[in-house]
Design an enzyme around this catalytic site. Structure first.
Site, mmCIF file in Angstrom:
data_model
loop_
_atom_site.group_PDB
_atom_site.id
_atom_site.type_symbol
_atom_site.label_atom_id
_atom_site.label_comp_id
_atom_site.label_asym_id
_atom_site.label_seq_id
_atom_site.Cartn_x
_atom_site.Cartn_y
_atom_site.Cartn_z
ATOM 1 N N HIS A 275 55.348 -23.829 -0.818
ATOM 2 C CA HIS A 275 54.693 -22.559 -1.114
ATOM 3 C C HIS A 275 55.013 -22.118 -2.545
ATOM 4 C CE1 HIS A 275 52.590 -19.654 1.677
ATOM 5 N NE2 HIS A 275 52.625 -18.912 0.593
ATOM 6 N N ARG A 278 58.278 -19.976 -3.030
ATOM 7 C CA ARG A 278 58.221 -18.559 -2.660
ATOM 8 C C ARG A 278 58.853 -18.257 -1.314
ATOM 9 N NH1 ARG A 278 54.567 -15.732 -5.617
ATOM 10 N NH2 ARG A 278 53.647 -14.470 -3.997
ATOM 11 N N ARG A 310 52.448 -28.266 -13.416
ATOM 12 C CA ARG A 310 52.055 -27.511 -14.617
ATOM 13 C C ARG A 310 51.458 -28.420 -15.677
ATOM 14 N NH1 ARG A 310 53.101 -24.583 -11.193
ATOM 15 N NH2 ARG A 310 54.679 -22.942 -11.078
HETATM 16 C C1 FNR Z 1 50.485 -18.625 -2.696
HETATM 17 N N1 FNR Z 1 50.399 -19.644 -1.745
HETATM 18 C C2 FNR Z 1 49.660 -19.445 -0.611
HETATM 19 N N2 FNR Z 1 49.525 -20.459 0.297
HETATM 20 C C3 FNR Z 1 48.771 -20.305 1.397
HETATM 21 O O1 FNR Z 1 48.646 -21.232 2.180
HETATM 22 N N3 FNR Z 1 48.108 -19.114 1.600
HETATM 23 C C4 FNR Z 1 48.195 -18.068 0.755
HETATM 24 O O2 FNR Z 1 47.576 -17.028 0.960
HETATM 25 C C5 FNR Z 1 49.022 -18.212 -0.376
HETATM 26 N N4 FNR Z 1 49.205 -17.181 -1.230
HETATM 27 C C6 FNR Z 1 49.896 -17.374 -2.407
HETATM 28 C C7 FNR Z 1 49.989 -16.328 -3.320
HETATM 29 C C8 FNR Z 1 50.616 -16.540 -4.525
HETATM 30 C C9 FNR Z 1 50.691 -15.433 -5.521
HETATM 31 C C10 FNR Z 1 51.173 -17.818 -4.838
HETATM 32 C C11 FNR Z 1 51.794 -18.099 -6.176
HETATM 33 C C12 FNR Z 1 51.104 -18.835 -3.923
HETATM 34 C C13 FNR Z 1 50.985 -20.961 -2.022
HETATM 35 C C14 FNR Z 1 49.984 -21.846 -2.757
HETATM 36 O O3 FNR Z 1 48.915 -22.202 -1.942
HETATM 37 C C15 FNR Z 1 50.636 -23.134 -3.261
HETATM 38 O O4 FNR Z 1 51.306 -23.769 -2.215
HETATM 39 C C16 FNR Z 1 51.601 -22.886 -4.411
HETATM 40 O O5 FNR Z 1 51.074 -21.931 -5.308
HETATM 41 C C17 FNR Z 1 51.854 -24.177 -5.156
HETATM 42 O O6 FNR Z 1 52.808 -24.011 -6.148
HETATM 43 P P1 FNR Z 1 52.445 -23.757 -7.691
HETATM 44 O O7 FNR Z 1 51.304 -24.699 -8.037
HETATM 45 O O8 FNR Z 1 52.055 -22.332 -7.800
HETATM 46 O O9 FNR Z 1 53.716 -24.069 -8.371
#
Ligand code: FNR
Length: 380
Positions: A275, A278, A310
């Site tokens: 994620h 996060r 990135r």
């Molecule tokens: C997410 N991600 C995410 N994943 C998901 O399945 N449903 C969601 O609603 C969200 N929402 C979300 C919000 C924000 C602000 C971020 C940054 C990420 C996770 C996303 O799909 C993904 O796994 C990550 O963003 C991948 O990592 P990088 O590319 O941001 O480093």
């Protein structure tokens, strides 16, 4: 710095940071707790070295990649991001259109700021739907019916949020449900008039697919329960497999045994993902989890990878370790935050250029030929 001079994703992030109020920037940029997992995602990718091979005809680069019965123009897509219109008004639709323009997948978050129907239309056949199973089964069923009716065939079910991530930046920024103006946010808004005016014009961002259900929510816990079930288990996944007629992809795995179980249950793919750092600060960099998972399931289901990408070379690293396809979250978010649709397009062309150049440098102009022999493991 301007969009036209942005050379890399980090430059787009710098521009976005300047344009967006701090609480909104941090909401997307931040990670769990001390953000060690967020950093580890990027550090672990960078630590992986690739060995160049020369005297290979690199004149015809090829990025085209087939997955789940459809051929895309590149081996990467846009990861689902909830509430992205907080980052920049209209961001969801801009990214859906970007995907259609470049023929790559766009994963529509259940928690998007725009309805899944509008985004399906804008993505023009490239939309994949991402589900969070709600604690209320009727809500989940309703979403699945709508997704099917809107023409989605690929369903990602995200399983790595059994509890909400604890994000220290959001706590320090006093983010709350419903949104409350603190003296600090008011100053923040005043310092970013372009964002504030655009947001006023666009209307307050919400979670469109659940707008009616969330109208009366008075706490984050209530929103969380509506959106994401804390008691979601393998039994629910088995039922989902029975119910969803299209491809089912489980997003958010870091362990080979979980991946193997998904394969046994008849899922079509998994996303190795944490994620974007996060959720679990103590977790491994997502790329560190990939080799064992690839070893366990590569011959059975499709493996997608995200978290920390990135650079174009990161996509090659993931493929070399066994990922069939990759998703990028923040890289596209930074683009759209830096300059709306133009910034998002810039993010795409930066990644595409880096990927193409790196493939040529590594002697694998056809992305399909990237394999583990590119990984530098010391002198043989
Ligand atoms: C997410 N991600 C995410 N994943 C998901 O399945 N449903 C969601 O609603 C969200 N929402 C979300 C919000 C924000 C602000 C971020 C940054 C990420 C996770 C996303 O799909 C993904 O796994 C990550 O963003 C991948 O990592 P990088 O590319 O941001 O480093």
């Amino acid at each position: 710095m301007t969009i036209a001079r942005a050379a890399c994703i980090s430059d787009l992030r710098t521009i976005a940071k300047r344009r967006i109020p701090r609480f909104a920037f941090d909401l997307v940029d931040g990670g769990a707790e001390d953000e060690s997992n967020l950093r580890r995602n990027e550090d672990a990718l960078q630590a992986l070295r690739l060995t160049p091979r020369y005297l290979v005809d690199a004149s015809r680069p090829r990025l085209e990649t087939e997955i789940f019965g459809q051929t895309y123009s590149a081996p990467f897509g846009i990861a689902p991001i909830g509430m992205l219109n907080v980052f920049w008004p209209g961001a969801d639709l801009m990214l859906a259109r970007l995907a259609a323009k470049h023929n790559v997948p766009y994963c529509v978050s259940a928690a998007a700021s725009t309805s899944l129907e509008r985004l399906a239309e804008a993505a023009d056949g490239r939309g994949w739907f991402q589900l969070y199973a709600s604690a209320d089964h009727a809500v989940t069923d309703g979403l699945l019916d709508r997704a099917q009716a809107a023409g989605y065939r690929n369903l990602l079910v995200t399983v790595d949020v059994p509890a909400a991530g604890k994000r220290d930046r959001d706590i320090r920024n006093e983010l709350s449900v419903p949104f409350k103006f603190t003296p600090r946010t008011l100053v923040d808004l005043g310092l970013h008039p372009r964002w504030s005016l655009a947001t006023l014009r666009h209307g307050k961002p919400n979670i469109a697919n659940y707008a009616d259900l969330l109208k009366s929510a008075t706490s984050y816990a209530e929103v969380q329960a509506t959106l994401i079930a804390a008691d979601y288990t393998w039994d629910h996944l088995i039922k989902l497999r029975d119910r969803w007629p299209g491809r089912l992809i489980v997003k958010g795995l870091q362990h080979a045994e979980d991946a193997a179980r998904c394969a046994e249950l008849g899922c079509d793919g998994i996303v190795v993902s944490n994620h974007g750092g996060r959720q679990v600060a103590a977790g491994p960099g997502s790329i560190e989890a990939l080799p064992a998972i690839a070893k366990a399931v590569a011959d059975r289901i499709k493996i997608l990878f995200d978290s920390g990408i990135r650079r174009g070379s990161d996509i090659i690293r993931a493929k070399a370790l066994g990922a069939d396809f990759t998703l990028l979250g923040r890289s596209f978010a930074y683009g759209v935050g830096a300059g709306g649709a133009t910034g998002a397009d810039r993010a795409f062309t930066i990644i595409e250029l880096e990927l193409t150049r790196s493939l040529g440098q590594l002697g694998r102009p056809d992305f399909a030929n990237v394999d583990e022999t590119l990984i530098h493991r010391g002198t043989p």
